[in-house]
Design an enzyme around this catalytic site. Structure first.
Site, PDB file in Angstrom:
ATOM      1  CG  HIS A  10      -1.798  -1.283   1.209  1.00 18.23           C
ATOM      2  ND1 HIS A  10      -2.675  -1.646   0.216  1.00 18.23           N
ATOM      3  CD2 HIS A  10      -1.813  -2.291   2.118  1.00 18.23           C
ATOM      4  CE1 HIS A  10      -3.221  -2.816   0.508  1.00 18.23           C
ATOM      5  NE2 HIS A  10      -2.708  -3.232   1.647  1.00 18.23           N
ATOM      6  CD  GLU A  25      -1.625  -2.678   5.579  1.00 22.68           C
ATOM      7  OE1 GLU A  25      -1.031  -3.712   5.219  1.00 22.68           O
ATOM      8  OE2 GLU A  25      -2.753  -2.349   5.164  1.00 22.68           O
ATOM      9  CG  HIS A  79       0.307  -6.470   3.168  1.00 22.44           C
ATOM     10  ND1 HIS A  79      -0.494  -5.577   2.514  1.00 22.44           N
ATOM     11  CD2 HIS A  79       1.144  -6.996   2.233  1.00 22.44           C
ATOM     12  CE1 HIS A  79      -0.169  -5.558   1.225  1.00 22.44           C
ATOM     13  NE2 HIS A  79       0.826  -6.408   1.029  1.00 22.44           N
ATOM     14  CD  GLU A 147      -2.396  -9.234   5.590  1.00 20.76           C
ATOM     15  OE1 GLU A 147      -2.149  -8.294   6.368  1.00 20.76           O
ATOM     16  OE2 GLU A 147      -3.011  -9.087   4.514  1.00 20.76           O
TER      17      GLU A 147
END
Length: 229
Positions: A10, A25, A79, A147
């Site tokens: 991102h 994030e 992430h 994650e």
């Protein structure tokens, strides 16, 4: 030379990618990527590349195209997770994704990284999962997407904002890569074979150089005079 792509998922302004209390994030992703790169650069025959940028959210196609053009050996996308409609909830833990058609080697790599992440952070093990994410589908090398905790879990969101937790996640990812690919650390200069030479004087007149050499030789030092025009 092994080429490793470390991808911070991102960007700063990606809509919706933040904790309920405001941490983006990308703040977490980019710092873990930065630490991981620094750690990986301590190993022999390794080159580390980023596909993200602080100035903008780099499109996924550009990220995967760059990795493919580099002919990278491995791609790791970093992430932090989220669940629900944006408020706090109890979803927690760490999971690592591979593509549904990932090779057995790719899956084993993901397992190595997932194991180290869970061990070093102490968070819940959510296991290896599959998804048709762009970075997993469009890369031509072993690729995984980590994650590292839930932004929507208040306890984990607090951890995600700490330097200590970010460092643990980076070290865990690196440890998984190092173990799987059997990377070797660079040797320090102290362990290298060779001679270190010390110059203690430089003179425009030869007789001055000879006088200093004479003094040093009387004290037991080996000397030589080198003339450079």
């Amino acid at each position: 030379m092994m080429k490793i792509v470390v991808d911070a998922g991102h960007g700063f302004e990606t809509e919706g990618k933040r904790t309920p209390d405001g941490m983006r994030e990308y703040e977490f992703n980019r710092e873990v990527a930065r630490i991981a790169k620094a750690e990986l650069q301590q190993y022999k025959n390794v080159e580390v590349y980023f596909t993200h940028a602080d100035e903008r959210d780099v499109p996924l196609s550009i990220r995967t195209d760059r990795a493919n053009q580099l002919k990278a050996d491995v791609f790791v996308s970093i992430h932090a997770n989220a669940f629900g409609s944006g408020g706090w909830n109890q979803a927690s833990g760490i999971e690592t994704y591979v593509h549904p058609t990932a090779s057995a080697k790719n899956v084993e790599l993901a397992k190595a990284v997932q194991k180290r992440l869970v061990t070093l952070t102490g968070r819940r093990d959510r296991g290896i999962k599959t998804a048709n994410f762009h970075v997993l589908r469009e890369t031509t090398m072993p690729t995984l997407l980590t994650e590292c905790g839930f932004m929507t879990n208040q306890e984990e969101a607090t951890l995600l904002q700490t330097s200590a937790y970010r460092k643990k996640c980076a070290q865990a990812i690196v440890s998984g890569l190092v173990t799987f690919y059997k990377l070797m650390k660079k040797t320090s200069n102290a362990n290298e074979q060779g001679l270190y030479k010390v110059q203690i004087g430089a003179f425009s007149k030869k007789e001055n150089a000879e006088k200093l050499a004479e003094v040093l030789e009387k004290d037991g030092y080996s000397t030589f005079i080198h003339f450079k025009s």
